[in-house]
Design an enzyme around this catalytic site. Sequence first.
Site, PDB file in Angstrom:
ATOM      1  N   ASP A  42       0.793  -1.251   0.000  1.00 40.37           N
ATOM      2  CA  ASP A  42       0.000   0.000   0.000  1.00 40.37           C
ATOM      3  C   ASP A  42       0.819   1.291   0.000  1.00 40.37           C
ATOM      4  OD1 ASP A  42      -1.874  -1.968   0.267  1.00 40.37           O
ATOM      5  OD2 ASP A  42      -2.663  -1.317   2.191  1.00 40.37           O
ATOM      6  N   GLU A  90      -4.653  -0.820  -1.206  1.00 40.97           N
ATOM      7  CA  GLU A  90      -5.954  -0.873  -0.533  1.00 40.97           C
ATOM      8  C   GLU A  90      -6.907   0.069  -1.264  1.00 40.97           C
ATOM      9  OE1 GLU A  90      -5.949   0.048   3.684  1.00 40.97           O
ATOM     10  OE2 GLU A  90      -8.144   0.103   3.751  1.00 40.97           O
ATOM     11  N   LYS A 147      -6.743  -4.864  -2.946  1.00 42.44           N
ATOM     12  CA  LYS A 147      -7.364  -5.505  -1.779  1.00 42.44           C
ATOM     13  C   LYS A 147      -8.383  -4.567  -1.142  1.00 42.44           C
ATOM     14  CE  LYS A 147      -3.467  -4.287   1.291  1.00 42.44           C
ATOM     15  NZ  LYS A 147      -4.139  -3.555   2.349  1.00 42.44           N
ATOM     16  N   LYS A 150      -7.508  -4.683   5.069  1.00 43.91           N
ATOM     17  CA  LYS A 150      -6.166  -4.365   5.562  1.00 43.91           C
ATOM     18  C   LYS A 150      -5.184  -5.489   5.208  1.00 43.91           C
ATOM     19  CE  LYS A 150      -7.963  -0.668   7.311  1.00 43.91           C
ATOM     20  NZ  LYS A 150      -7.963   0.524   6.466  1.00 43.91           N
ATOM     21  N   VAL A 175       3.244   0.387   4.237  1.00 43.28           N
ATOM     22  CA  VAL A 175       2.546   1.155   5.274  1.00 43.28           C
ATOM     23  C   VAL A 175       1.137   0.612   5.478  1.00 43.28           C
ATOM     24  CG1 VAL A 175       3.890   3.234   4.828  1.00 43.28           C
ATOM     25  CG2 VAL A 175       1.764   2.879   3.555  1.00 43.28           C
ATOM     26  N   THR A 176       0.636   0.815   6.703  1.00 41.98           N
ATOM     27  CA  THR A 176       1.379   1.206   7.879  1.00 41.98           C
ATOM     28  C   THR A 176       1.795  -0.036   8.659  1.00 41.98           C
ATOM     29  OG1 THR A 176      -0.626   1.437   9.237  1.00 41.98           O
ATOM     30  CG2 THR A 176       0.108   3.393   8.077  1.00 41.98           C
ATOM     31  N   CYS A 180      -1.811  -2.425   7.898  1.00 38.77           N
ATOM     32  CA  CYS A 180      -1.818  -3.354   6.764  1.00 38.77           C
ATOM     33  C   CYS A 180      -0.605  -4.281   6.719  1.00 38.77           C
ATOM     34  CB  CYS A 180      -1.984  -2.586   5.462  1.00 38.77           C
ATOM     35  SG  CYS A 180      -3.641  -1.893   5.335  1.00 38.77           S
ATOM     36  N   GLN A 220       8.567 -13.778  21.135  1.00 37.43           N
ATOM     37  CA  GLN A 220       8.289 -15.201  21.381  1.00 37.43           C
ATOM     38  C   GLN A 220       8.958 -16.095  20.332  1.00 37.43           C
ATOM     39  OE1 GLN A 220       4.169 -16.042  22.690  1.00 37.43           O
ATOM     40  NE2 GLN A 220       3.718 -13.915  22.117  1.00 37.43           N
TER      41      GLN A 220
HETATM   42  N1  TIU Z   1      -2.550   0.334   4.368  1.00 37.23           N
HETATM   43  C1  TIU Z   1      -2.964   0.598   5.600  1.00 37.23           C
HETATM   44  O1  TIU Z   1      -2.232   0.439   6.554  1.00 37.23           O
HETATM   45  N2  TIU Z   1      -4.248   1.129   5.742  1.00 37.23           N
HETATM   46  C2  TIU Z   1      -4.641   1.956   6.768  1.00 37.23           C
HETATM   47  O2  TIU Z   1      -5.786   2.379   6.825  1.00 37.23           O
HETATM   48  N3  TIU Z   1      -3.671   2.307   7.669  1.00 37.23           N
HETATM   49  C3  TIU Z   1      -3.785   3.198   8.707  1.00 37.23           C
HETATM   50  O3  TIU Z   1      -2.859   3.291   9.499  1.00 37.23           O
HETATM   51  N4  TIU Z   1      -4.881   3.951   8.808  1.00 37.23           N
END
Ligand code: TIU
Length: 243
Positions: A42, A90, A147, A150, A175-176, A180, A220
Amino acid sequence: MVLAKLKLTRAIRECGMPTITFEAEPASLNVDLAHAALVIIDMQRDFLEPGGFGAALGNDVNRLKVAVGPCRDVLAAFRRRGAAVIHTREGHRPDLSDAPRHKVERGDPCLRIGAPGPMGRILVRGEAGHDIIPELYPIGGEPVIDKPGKGAFYQTDLDLVLRNRGIDTLFVCGVTTEVCVNTTVREANDRGYRCVVLSDCCASYFPEFHDMGLKMVKAQGGIFGSVTSSRALLAGMELAAAA
Ligand code: TIU
């Protein structure tokens, strides 16, 4: 004809593809590059640039920029070696029929998914904001997985694409970190893939969530996977190329 070409391409790729060794946490790793893919999650304008989905959620989008340079370096190294690269995005269909109501109804009504913004409709496929940032733009032969959620496996053909290429190890960037990237790593781990998260190739709007997101992966004994840096991975790749 196309199938024969694909088989030939894979055979050539596998012949020249080394096993690399690099430092990682919780333990150093050996990975056969012929069976590995770089998965870039993303890295879209909607998350990294002003006026997109990330900003609409109230975030400082500048916080994600730090991951672009390291991602670009690793992407270049994978391309040089002919190793597999996959991008994800996304986003939703223009009619929002694949967007859950509770996801759409979050936040300011003027800035919701589907609302018009400076980069087109927010988080909608085909709009400028939905596209991948120019620095990491996909080239031919690099599948782009669209997609709705997430996780990159949920309601996508990512698993099929990976299995068709004989891939068992994912180097995960993007990210993030805690949203995701983490969701995708958890999904991949349950499907039997080995995940290696590249710490500096990921970023979050919340530095503390980035740190914790990485810790959760490698805790772990590596409950969801391993964590390394772009520098450690690139050093391993260079060492293997020189051998
Ligand atoms: N790609 C992804 O992480 N989608 C999000 O909405 N991330 C946020 O941190 N909001």
